[in-house]
Write an enzyme that holds these catalytic residues in place. Structure first.
Site: not given
Ligand code: ZN
Length: 248
Positions: A23, A34, A102, A118, A126, A155, A192
């Site tokens: 991060a 976060f 991410i 991650h 889906c 779907c 990190s």
């Protein structure tokens, strides 16, 4: 000799360098960590908000809390730290980046070999038929159409983001990252805290270690070089030193 020059020497003499980013490299792009209990995120528990269990069993909570962490990431831009790593790869010294982030910022900065352990926020899929959709379409379903949980156009199954959430299995990218670490002789850790498993095991697998992180990490004691400072400016100075030594 400065620590940046010493880092450059380690990089120039390495055969297979891998970077590990967290991060801290993206806070300089305006993305809050976060996990750091500050600001907006102090009001929620990310372990619960971004979990598979909450997504499946309490989608209202997931879209009120966890989704908020994800929804604006694609509007963010890479910073000088991301570009410095892309340059080290272009120069041939960096063989890949293992990232816990991410936010897609390494690929947007031009890095080619990126192990997104991650996941990422470029696509969603889906849960029923596996169809993949752009993250932007999913975001619009949630924010504009207020479709909660958002449904698959093929779907009608529930859609989920392609990020690794608490309770998920680690993705294939992790095994690839593990194999790359086994081949590496130098790891450049950027932003990190090295406390989130299983990524936190990777630095123990390489001989030489450079750590750039604002706070102390559990691996500082065995690192060859430790810089407790902002990631972007430090990486820029290291790349400058690499370029100077190459041309001299
Ligand atoms: Zn479907």
């Amino acid at each position: 000799m400065s620590l940046y020059q010493e880092a450059a020497d380690l990089i120039l003499s390495s055969k297979h360098m891998l970077a590990l980013t967290g991060a801290g490299i993206s806070t300089e792009s305006g993305i809050p960590d976060f996990r750091s209990n500050t600001g907006y995120y102090s009001k929620m528990d990310p372990m619960a908000a971004l979990s598979r269990d909450t997504l499946l069993n309490n989608p209202r909570q997931f879209y009120r809390e966890g989704f908020v962490i994800l929804k604006d990431l694609q509007d963010k831009k890479p910073n000088e730290g991301h570009y410095a790593l892309a340059q080290l790869e272009d120069l041939g010294y960096l063989k890949g980046i293992v990232t816990q982030n991410i936010d897609n910022l390494h690929t947007r900065a031009g890095s080619k070999t990126v192990y997104e352990v991650h996941g990422h926020t470029r696509t969603v899929h889906c849960l029923k038929c596996g169809k993949t959709l752009p993250f932007e379409d999913y975001r619009k379903k949630v924010l504009v159409d207020q479709e909660i949980p958002p449904k698959c156009p093929s779907c009608g199954g529930d859609l989920r983001p392609d990020v690794v959430m608490f309770g998920d299995m680690m993705p294939p990218a992790f095994e690839a990252a593990f194999a790359a670490a086994q081949n590496s002789d130098l790891m450049l850790v950027c932003g990190s805290s090295l406390v989130v498993a299983p990524v936190s095991y990777l630095p123990g697998m390489v001989k030489k270690l450079i750590i750039i992180n604002k706070e102390e990490t559990p691996y500082d004691y065995k690192a060859d070089i430790v810089l407790h400072e902002a990631i972007g400016p430090a990486l820029t100075k290291i790349v400058e030193a690499v370029n100077e030594k190459r041309s001299s």
